[in-house]
Design an enzyme around this catalytic site. Structure first.
Site, short mmCIF file in Angstrom:
data_model
loop_
_atom_site.label_atom_id
_atom_site.label_comp_id
_atom_site.label_asym_id
_atom_site.label_seq_id
_atom_site.Cartn_x
_atom_site.Cartn_y
_atom_site.Cartn_z
N GLY A 96 0.80 -1.23 0.00
CA GLY A 96 0.00 0.00 0.00
C GLY A 96 0.83 1.27 0.00
O GLY A 96 0.32 2.35 0.33
N GLN A 97 2.10 1.16 -0.40
CA GLN A 97 2.97 2.34 -0.39
C GLN A 97 2.61 3.28 -1.55
O GLN A 97 2.42 2.83 -2.68
CB GLN A 97 4.44 1.92 -0.50
N HIS A 103 9.12 5.85 5.16
CA HIS A 103 8.47 6.55 6.27
C HIS A 103 7.82 5.55 7.22
O HIS A 103 7.31 4.52 6.80
CB HIS A 103 7.42 7.55 5.76
N LEU A 104 7.85 5.90 8.49
CA LEU A 104 7.12 5.15 9.50
C LEU A 104 5.85 5.94 9.81
O LEU A 104 5.93 7.15 10.05
CB LEU A 104 7.95 5.01 10.78
N HIS A 105 4.71 5.26 9.76
CA HIS A 105 3.47 5.87 10.22
C HIS A 105 3.37 5.63 11.72
O HIS A 105 3.47 4.48 12.16
CB HIS A 105 2.26 5.20 9.58
P1 5GP Z 1 2.15 5.35 2.20
O1 5GP Z 1 0.82 5.05 1.56
O2 5GP Z 1 3.21 5.58 1.15
O3 5GP Z 1 2.57 4.39 3.26
O4 5GP Z 1 1.93 6.70 2.99
C1 5GP Z 1 2.07 7.96 2.44
C2 5GP Z 1 1.36 8.91 3.36
O5 5GP Z 1 1.77 10.22 3.03
C3 5GP Z 1 -0.17 8.89 3.25
O6 5GP Z 1 -0.73 8.56 4.50
C4 5GP Z 1 -0.53 10.30 2.78
O7 5GP Z 1 -1.71 10.78 3.37
C5 5GP Z 1 0.69 11.10 3.19
N1 5GP Z 1 0.98 12.25 2.36
C6 5GP Z 1 1.01 12.25 0.99
N2 5GP Z 1 1.32 13.48 0.54
C7 5GP Z 1 1.50 14.26 1.65
C8 5GP Z 1 1.85 15.63 1.81
O8 5GP Z 1 2.06 16.39 0.87
N3 5GP Z 1 1.94 16.07 3.10
C9 5GP Z 1 1.71 15.26 4.17
N4 5GP Z 1 1.83 15.82 5.38
N5 5GP Z 1 1.39 13.97 4.05
C10 5GP Z 1 1.28 13.47 2.80
#
Ligand code: 5GP
Length: 117
Positions: A96-97, A103-105
């Site tokens: 789901g990336q 990045h760590l959530h």
């Molecule tokens: P992934 O799906 O790659 O694990 O997580 C990416 C995360 O980055 C998502 O939860 C999304 O909401 C967040 N995100 C994407 N673009 C931005 C942005 O421009 N600013 C911030 N603060 N978060 C972002």
């Protein structure tokens, strides 16, 4: 040290676009997710532009450890330690990336289900 890279997170690191930054060190940045899935949703990233855990190398060993410790520190500062929280990193399509900067959530402030959907 390289700061940033070519993704939206690189722009946040270089302060080219705004973000709600909650914590910053020489190597790590933490900011609030723009689309939070929980009352507290923070992203903790290395400033080094590693695409994902799968792309990390032995050279990144110390940085990866630091990232986890800093995530715990951010969670502590946000008052999440007592209730607990989740730290997750998504890798590639099935993971789901969507942003290809490691990045760590940190997800907190509500109970998380297991297994995740
Ligand atoms: P992934 O799906 O790659 O694990 O997580 C990416 C995360 O980055 C998502 O939860 C999304 O909401 C967040 N995100 C994407 N673009 C931005 C942005 O421009 N600013 C911030 N603060 N978060 C972002």
């Amino acid at each position: 040290m390289t700061h940033g890279g070519d993704t939206i997170f690189g722009k946040i690191i270089r302060k080219e676009i705004p973000a709600q930054i909650v914590y910053e060190t020489e190597r790590v940045l933490a900011f609030r997710d723009i689309n939070p899935v929980a009352p507290t949703h923070i992203l903790v990233i290395p400033k080094k532009p590693i695409p994902s855990v799968a792309a990390a190398t032995a050279e990144d060993k110390e940085l990866l450890g630091e990232l986890l410790l800093e995530a715990a520190e951010v969670a502590r500062r946000e008052g999440l330690e007592e209730g607990g929280y989740r730290v997750v990193t998504n890798i590639g399509y099935n993971g789901g990336q969507t942003v290809f900067h490691l990045h760590l959530h940190i997800i907190g402030g509500r109970h998380c289900q297991w297994p995740p959907g």
